[in-house]
Scaffold this motif. Sequence first.
Motif, short mmCIF file in Angstrom:
data_model
loop_
_atom_site.label_atom_id
_atom_site.label_comp_id
_atom_site.label_asym_id
_atom_site.label_seq_id
_atom_site.Cartn_x
_atom_site.Cartn_y
_atom_site.Cartn_z
N LEU A 47 1.01 -1.39 0.09
CA LEU A 47 -0.14 -0.12 -0.08
C LEU A 47 1.05 1.24 0.11
O LEU A 47 1.55 1.40 0.73
CB LEU A 47 -1.03 -0.05 1.37
CG LEU A 47 -1.77 -1.18 1.65
CD1 LEU A 47 -2.41 -1.09 2.99
CD2 LEU A 47 -2.46 -1.72 0.32
N PHE B 207 -4.49 6.46 1.19
CA PHE B 207 -4.07 5.30 0.79
C PHE B 207 -4.44 5.17 -0.94
O PHE B 207 -5.57 5.38 -1.23
CB PHE B 207 -4.50 4.30 1.48
CG PHE B 207 -3.88 4.03 2.91
CD1 PHE B 207 -4.42 4.85 3.75
CD2 PHE B 207 -2.69 3.10 2.93
CE1 PHE B 207 -3.67 4.54 4.97
CE2 PHE B 207 -2.02 3.10 4.24
CZ PHE B 207 -2.52 3.88 5.25
N GLY B 208 -3.47 4.62 -1.63
CA GLY B 208 -3.99 4.10 -2.92
C GLY B 208 -4.83 2.75 -2.45
O GLY B 208 -4.78 2.30 -1.40
N ARG B 209 -5.08 2.06 -3.66
CA ARG B 209 -5.77 0.92 -3.87
C ARG B 209 -5.15 -0.38 -3.39
O ARG B 209 -5.45 -1.43 -3.20
CB ARG B 209 -6.69 0.56 -4.94
CG ARG B 209 -7.61 1.86 -5.25
CD ARG B 209 -8.61 1.73 -6.19
NE ARG B 209 -9.53 2.80 -6.34
CZ ARG B 209 -10.73 2.55 -6.94
NH1 ARG B 209 -10.99 1.60 -7.85
NH2 ARG B 209 -11.38 3.72 -6.77
N TYR C 117 -10.49 3.38 9.67
CA TYR C 117 -10.39 3.08 8.15
C TYR C 117 -11.39 2.03 7.92
O TYR C 117 -11.48 1.10 8.74
CB TYR C 117 -9.25 2.93 7.97
CG TYR C 117 -8.08 3.84 7.73
CD1 TYR C 117 -7.11 4.20 8.73
CD2 TYR C 117 -8.03 4.55 6.44
CE1 TYR C 117 -6.46 5.17 8.61
CE2 TYR C 117 -7.02 5.83 6.35
CZ TYR C 117 -6.35 5.83 7.39
OH TYR C 117 -5.33 7.18 7.35
N GLY D 57 -10.40 -4.04 -3.66
CA GLY D 57 -10.48 -3.28 -4.83
C GLY D 57 -10.54 -1.69 -4.64
O GLY D 57 -10.38 -0.98 -5.63
N LEU D 58 -10.67 -1.38 -3.26
CA LEU D 58 -10.93 0.03 -3.05
C LEU D 58 -9.89 0.30 -1.97
O LEU D 58 -9.84 1.55 -1.70
CB LEU D 58 -12.22 0.23 -2.37
CG LEU D 58 -13.45 0.12 -3.33
CD1 LEU D 58 -14.74 0.39 -2.60
CD2 LEU D 58 -13.44 0.90 -4.72
N GLY D 59 -9.09 -0.36 -1.26
CA GLY D 59 -8.13 0.11 -0.34
C GLY D 59 -8.87 0.55 0.80
O GLY D 59 -9.82 0.30 1.31
N LEU D 60 -7.70 1.46 1.71
CA LEU D 60 -8.23 1.71 2.75
C LEU D 60 -8.71 3.22 2.73
O LEU D 60 -8.10 3.99 2.15
CB LEU D 60 -6.87 1.96 3.83
CG LEU D 60 -6.40 0.45 4.27
CD1 LEU D 60 -5.13 0.70 4.89
CD2 LEU D 60 -7.40 0.15 5.44
N ARG D 61 -9.98 3.39 3.27
CA ARG D 61 -10.70 4.59 3.22
C ARG D 61 -11.03 5.34 4.75
O ARG D 61 -11.39 4.25 5.44
CB ARG D 61 -12.01 4.68 2.36
CG ARG D 61 -11.83 4.41 0.75
CD ARG D 61 -12.89 4.33 0.08
NE ARG D 61 -13.80 3.15 0.62
CZ ARG D 61 -15.07 3.20 0.42
NH1 ARG D 61 -15.65 4.06 -0.57
NH2 ARG D 61 -15.71 2.07 0.49
#
Lengths: 115, 110
Positions: free
Chosen positions: A87, A105-107, B35, B40-44
């Motif tokens: 990541l 963060f990127g995916r 988070y 497919g979307l990562g950490l948000r």
Amino acid sequence: GQNIDQPTEMTATEGAIVQINCTYQTSGFNGLFWYQQHAGEAPTFLSYNVLDGLEEKGRFSSFLSRSKGYSYLLLKELQMKDSASYLCAVRDFAHRSGGSYIPTFGRGTSLIVHP
Amino acid sequence: DADVTQTPRNRITKTGKRIMLECSQTKGHDRMYWYRQDPGLGLRLIYYSFDVKDINKGEISDGYSVSRQAQAKFSLSLESAIPNQTALYFCATSDTGELFFGEGSRLTVL
């Protein structure tokens, strides 16, 4: 805000070298992090770059070019246990509170190491 | 023992139920974060807090609320859970540098 791009998936052979790229766009750069995340586990910190250049830490190195909005993570002498997601996270002035900065963060890039 | 502890680790619930995820840390950090991670979307980022009296929304705060009960404790609530909140949730802490993550709480909303 940021736009952070990483390849979705990469494959490599045990013992080889792999480079995972990360490109970003920010309104004011304040550092880039790389994390490793094994399936079903928490992300763990690998490296931090805030100035241009290469940071080496054992088999792992991370490079940053601020003018190009570009970083890469280099993994040498790949081992099966390096199969994980990697990541990229960017911290910038557009996301801040109380004088500090929040990483976005990127995916993530899923790396598969095969024998 | 882990420095950042999340409870529960796994939870299955039904639409409309109230759910609380708890996070506690022994690192002595002021900054705490929640988070969510989806394939497919990562950490948000959902919410973050820089001290006990500080609460800030992240990029996806709708449907969530938080409480910072003490320096060491930061809880995330879903007032009325819905299926698209099914995800892996991570709590994290930091000083001025990298994030330290808990082991994650896997939530399934049926």
